[in-house]
Design an enzyme around this catalytic site. Structure first.
Site, PDB file in Angstrom:
ATOM      1  N   GLY A 139       0.827  -1.200   0.000  1.00 18.55           N
ATOM      2  CA  GLY A 139       0.000   0.000   0.000  1.00 18.55           C
ATOM      3  C   GLY A 139       0.861   1.249   0.000  1.00 18.55           C
ATOM      4  O   GLY A 139       0.565   2.221  -0.683  1.00 18.55           O
ATOM      5  N   ALA A 140       1.946   1.207   0.786  1.00 18.63           N
ATOM      6  CA  ALA A 140       2.845   2.359   0.883  1.00 18.63           C
ATOM      7  C   ALA A 140       4.099   1.923   1.622  1.00 18.63           C
ATOM      8  O   ALA A 140       4.157   0.842   2.204  1.00 18.63           O
ATOM      9  CB  ALA A 140       2.170   3.518   1.616  1.00 18.63           C
ATOM     10  N   ASN A 189       9.849   4.965   3.772  1.00 19.22           N
ATOM     11  CA  ASN A 189      11.227   5.447   3.608  1.00 19.22           C
ATOM     12  C   ASN A 189      11.420   6.807   4.274  1.00 19.22           C
ATOM     13  O   ASN A 189      10.639   7.721   4.064  1.00 19.22           O
ATOM     14  CB  ASN A 189      11.568   5.595   2.122  1.00 19.22           C
ATOM     15  N   GLU A 238       2.146   5.738   7.601  1.00 14.05           N
ATOM     16  CA  GLU A 238       3.513   5.876   7.086  1.00 14.05           C
ATOM     17  C   GLU A 238       4.237   7.044   7.748  1.00 14.05           C
ATOM     18  O   GLU A 238       5.444   6.952   8.017  1.00 14.05           O
ATOM     19  CB  GLU A 238       3.495   6.030   5.562  1.00 14.05           C
ATOM     20  N   GLU A 282       5.544  -2.561  12.685  1.00 12.48           N
ATOM     21  CA  GLU A 282       4.271  -2.592  11.970  1.00 12.48           C
ATOM     22  C   GLU A 282       3.071  -2.700  12.914  1.00 12.48           C
ATOM     23  O   GLU A 282       2.099  -1.963  12.781  1.00 12.48           O
ATOM     24  CB  GLU A 282       4.256  -3.731  10.948  1.00 12.48           C
TER      25      GLU A 282
END
Length: 885
Positions: free
Chosen positions: A261-262, A265, A298, A320
């Site tokens: 999904g994303a 970084n 994110e 996560e």
């Protein structure tokens, strides 16, 4: 590919440090070149063997301190470059090439719509250059990107922009420096033709920060919501946790070709377009909500994942699961009065996706002990069950102590690679509690079963709850020890009011919801001053990821659905009523009898449907029938056709019985005027469209006319897509014209075409219609589908595989299709192939003939040559094979 097993117990700390790495990229779609200069320092007195990971690279040259390294000083294989005998700090310079255009795996650096994109988690950096591709190697990255200026005017990487410059032959460069220590999986590079939406904001610490959302030119007008979501996430993290952003800019880039999904970084998030692009014409209410949630997720990784990262991939839930918990809390806070909806959505997903995973061959602890392919462990267990672990800690310790523990964990481990033990130790110190038993949640797989019994003593005015726990065996784990389970409870008196709760050893009541701690195989608690027999409200707000067994009769569930003050349990009571009624109906269908509908359910349904005091969003989610997968999880053996028949029969009965009420709701909950995705408006649309779907299931001709008009005239995709989906799942011949019209309207917009594909792949085939698989094959042969694009595969192939009655047709055609797709996808994208392979995980749960055919398909897939490691691991576990068999 190698199929060797990696064990957590084999971890060894590195005997060297990478002080810094300087990367110079000379980009070309066919063959790109990297000049990689690393400063390497051994940590001990003995010479080291420096093993640098590789995958698909071409070595050009290697130098040590500026002198070309003789061949005897290094060893080269397809998977590694080993430099021998490093006994002091040295500077290694490695020149290598890689091939972006040929990279269909979408790991490393690849081409998406003519632009360069990177994806390095979990092991993609080794596809870019030779490097120790492990999360515990943190270093400073300095990056220079060179490319054709006309084709690639935008050059981005992590950190702060140092300079731009012009080069000869129409090329240019950009230099980026990241002041943070980071592992290579957080490296990012983007080069291409993009436009930006940007805004400079002032952080809580007074510093300026430039926010940028980069997209392809045709999408610029669809990014306002994403930019607003970034700002909300930044403010929430500052206010809720006291965490501030640390770079001069935060950038987000969207691409159509992305396995995930994303990706978080550091400072340069790369997103799948489906979680970035939003306008009333291309995004539904749920899309707007999901974009805000994923953007938050994110961004929150900046601290829980970037500033503090992982010692090894076994600790994946540490970033996560923790960050999912944080984004869930963010989304709840953003919903305001509708906050309860988020908790319901999360638990509904957990039960229908993670609970089956816990009960299947891929069951694994939140922190696994071994893997063959780490990408197979980006699972609902690591993410969603992991989030529940952090939520349980907050429930047990309280919000403030949990916040103290998180801050202590981040302070101790900033700039380090941490472990789950590091987190629990910080929580234990902040709360001054022993969390040793709680830590079992990280190491034991399976969903605990909590059985509760109750005893009311009218003479003593006491009420006793006795709770016991057990956890089924899972692969490799048989003898499970008791968990520490927070059991949030309330008691309702006969009028439906909460009773103040006072345990027998307390001097006064302490609230109407109490968190009891189930620590042993069995515990009991006695409440005093209970003057009338109460009805217990158990596991409030779903305080632990367990399966609760309590002998509620249906009238008690209906009572809770009407009165419980805990919104989650009110929804859950209605959901349980629906599940029990549907289970009875499936039983009847499987024995050839005509199913009847439970009257307690219908009465409770009508009461909630007509209760105007309840928010429309809450009524909509509470009155939506459980999905077919969740119904199947309650069955000893799954018969998808019987389950769908029961569910459709109940929808039809409701649509006929309450047609006048449903028509009134459909009329009263219109949202005229300019579209807004706010929670209140979205709730009204959800309730209105649910009413229409029931009416259409009941054969109401007014609903069909209204939905056709809604599809043609609606000013938002939510209403258009809902109308299209409802009619495609009906017997109306209008569906064909509407699908053609949708294709014409949505042509050229990938996010819309993918929704169009999913509507058809997920359809209910009506009597006399061809199987859905026939339509899926037609769509695969059309220009609307691209097997090299993950979004396209998820939209069509995975959607069909999740269309249980069609995928599991008795003729086995769905299983043959699955085998065909595995063969094709293994050659295109091994990551996506492994995801499709998992469709067959729980084959043993199906009726005997289906189970036999699924087993045969699994065996045929298992015999295919050159299977990627990830697919091999999934198939072996599904077949019950041990590693190496």
């Amino acid at each position: 590919m190698s199929s060797s097993v990696v064990y957590r117990s084999d971890y060894k700390a590195p005997d060297y440090r990478i002080e810094s790495v300087n990367l110079v990229f000379d980009l070309d779609p066919q063959t790109s070149t990297v000049f990689n200069t690393m400063k390497v320092s051994p940590l001990g007195a003995q010479p080291i063997e420096l093993v640098l990971d590789a995958d698909g690279l071409e070595l050009v040259s290697i130098y040590e301190n500026g002198v070309q390294l003789p061949q005897k000083r290094y060893s080269l294989t397809d998977k590694s470059l080993t430099v021998h005998g490093i006994d002091k700090p040295v500077t290694l310079t490695i020149v290598n090439k890689f091939h972006p255009l040929a990279n269909t795996l979408l790991s490393g650096i690849y081409i998406s719509n003519g632009n360069f994109m990177s994806q390095c988690e979990s092991q993609g950096f080794r596809r870019i250059t030779y490097f120790p591709d492990h999360p515990d190697i943190l270093t400073h990255f300095h990056v220079e990107i060179r490319a054709d200026k006309e084709k690639y005017p935008v050059l981005l990487s992590n950190g702060n922009l140092v300079r731009r410059d012009e080069l000869e032959n129409g090329r240019h460069l950009a230099v980026w420096d990241d002041p943070s220590l980071k592992p290579c999986y957080l490296f990012a590079l983007v080069a291409g033709n993009f436009v930006k939406r940007e805004e400079k904001i002032k952080l809580a610490n007074g510093k300026d920060c430039l926010l940028q959302v980069w997209v392809e030119p045709q999408n610029k007008d669809r990014t306002a919501h994403t930019l607003e979501s970034i700002k909300k996430a930044i403010r929430w993290d500052e206010q809720r946790w006291g965490l501030e952003y640390d770079l001069e800019r935060f950038m987000l880039v969207a691409t159509d070709d992305f396995n995930f999904g994303a990706m978080e970084n550091k400072g340069l998030n790369i997103f799948n377009t489906r979680y970035v692009l939003a306008s009333p014409q291309i995004a539904t209410d749920l899309d707007y909500f999901n974009i805000e949630s994923v953007v938050g997720h994110e961004y929150f990784h900046n601290w829980t994942g970037d500033r503090v990262t992982l010692r090894d991939w076994f600790q994946l839930t540490l970033k996560e699961g923790l960050t999912v918990f944080r984004d869930q809390e963010f989304s709840r806070d953003m919903l305001g009065k509708a906050a309860a909806i988020k908790r319901i959505m999360d638990v509904r997903f957990l039960r229908s996706r993670q609970f089956p995973e816990d009960a299947g061959p891929m069951a694994h602890p939140v922190r696994p002990e071994s893997y063959r392919e780490i990408n197979n462990f980006y699972t609902t267990t690591v993410y969603e069950k992991g989030a529940e672990i952090y939520r349980m800690l907050q429930t047990l310790l309280g919000r403030e102590k949990f916040k103290e523990g998180l801050r202590l964990y981040l302070e101790r481990n900033d700039g380090r690679a941490a472990t789950c033990e590091d987190f629990i130790n910080a929580m234990a110190q902040a709360s001054e509690r022993d969390l040793g038993q709680f830590f079992r949640w990280y190491g034991q797989a399976g969903t605990p079963r909590v059985t509760v019994k109750s005893f009311w003593d009218p003479e003593a005015h006491t009420y006793t709850l006795v709770a016991s726990q057990s956890t089924p065996e899972t692969p490799g784990q048989t003898d499970k020890k008791p968990f520490l389970i927070p059991l949030a409870v309330g008691l309702l008196d006969p009028s439906g009011k909460d009773i103040p709760l006072q345990l027998e050893d307390e001097t006064e009541p302490a609230g109407t919801t109490r968190v009891l701690e189930l620590r042993d195989a069995e515990n009991e608690w006695t409440f005093v001053n209970i003057d009338a027999k109460p009805i217990p409200s158990l596991l409030r707000d779903f305080s632990a990821p367990v399966i609760l067994n309590y002998p509620y009769c249906r009238s008690e569930l209906a009572f809770l659905a009407r009165h419980d003050s805990d919104p989650f349990n009110r929804w859950d009571a209605m959901n349980r009523l629906m599940l029990e009624a549907l289970n009875d109906m499936v039983d009847a269908i499987e024995t050839g009898a005509r199913p009847s509908v439970d009257q307690d359910l219908l009465a409770a349904f009508e009461q909630m449907l007509t209760d105007e005091r309840l928010a429309p969003a809450f009524r909509a989610i509470s009155l939506t029938l459980p999905d077919e997968q969740l119904i199947g999880e309650r069955r000893t053996l799954i018969d998808p056709e019987a389950i769908r028949s029961a569910r459709e029969e109940l929808r039809s009965v409701i649509g006929r019985r309450y047609s006048s009420v449903l028509l009134k709701i459909a009329e009263n909950y219109q949202t005229p005027g300019e579209y807004s995705p706010d929670a209140e408006s979205a709730g009204k649309r959800a309730l209105k469209n649910l009413a229409f779907s029931y009416l259409l299931a009941g054969g109401n001709p007014k609903a069909l006319l209204a939905l056709r008009s809604q599809f043609e005239q609606a000013n938002n995709l939510t209403d258009q897509l809902s109308a299209l989906t409802s009619i495609v799942n009906s017997a109306s011949p209008a569906k064909l014209d509407m699908l053609v019209d949708a294709a014409r309207k949505w042509n050229g917009v990938p996010v819309l075409i993918n929704k169009w594909l999913t509507v058809q792949a997920s359809a209910i085939a009506q009597p006399g219609e061809v199987p859905v698989l026939s339509r899926v094959r037609e769509l695969m042969a059309s220009g609307a589908f691209n097997i090299a694009n993950p979004n396209s595969v998820y939209a069509l192939i995975l959607a069909f595989c999740n269309n249980a009655p069609e995928f599991h047709r008795p003729d086995g055609s769905g299983y043959r299709f699955w085998l065909e797709m595995i063969q094709k996808l293994c050659k295109v994208n091994a990551f996506i192939a492994a995801r499709i392979a998992r469709v067959m995980d729980n084959w043993r749960r199906y009726t005997p003939e289906r189970a036999r055919q699924m087993h045969d398909a699994l065996k045929l897939a298992d015999s295919l040559p050159n299977l990627p490691t990830g697919v091999r691991e999934v198939l072996d576990k599904a077949l019950g094979k041990q590693a190496g068999e």
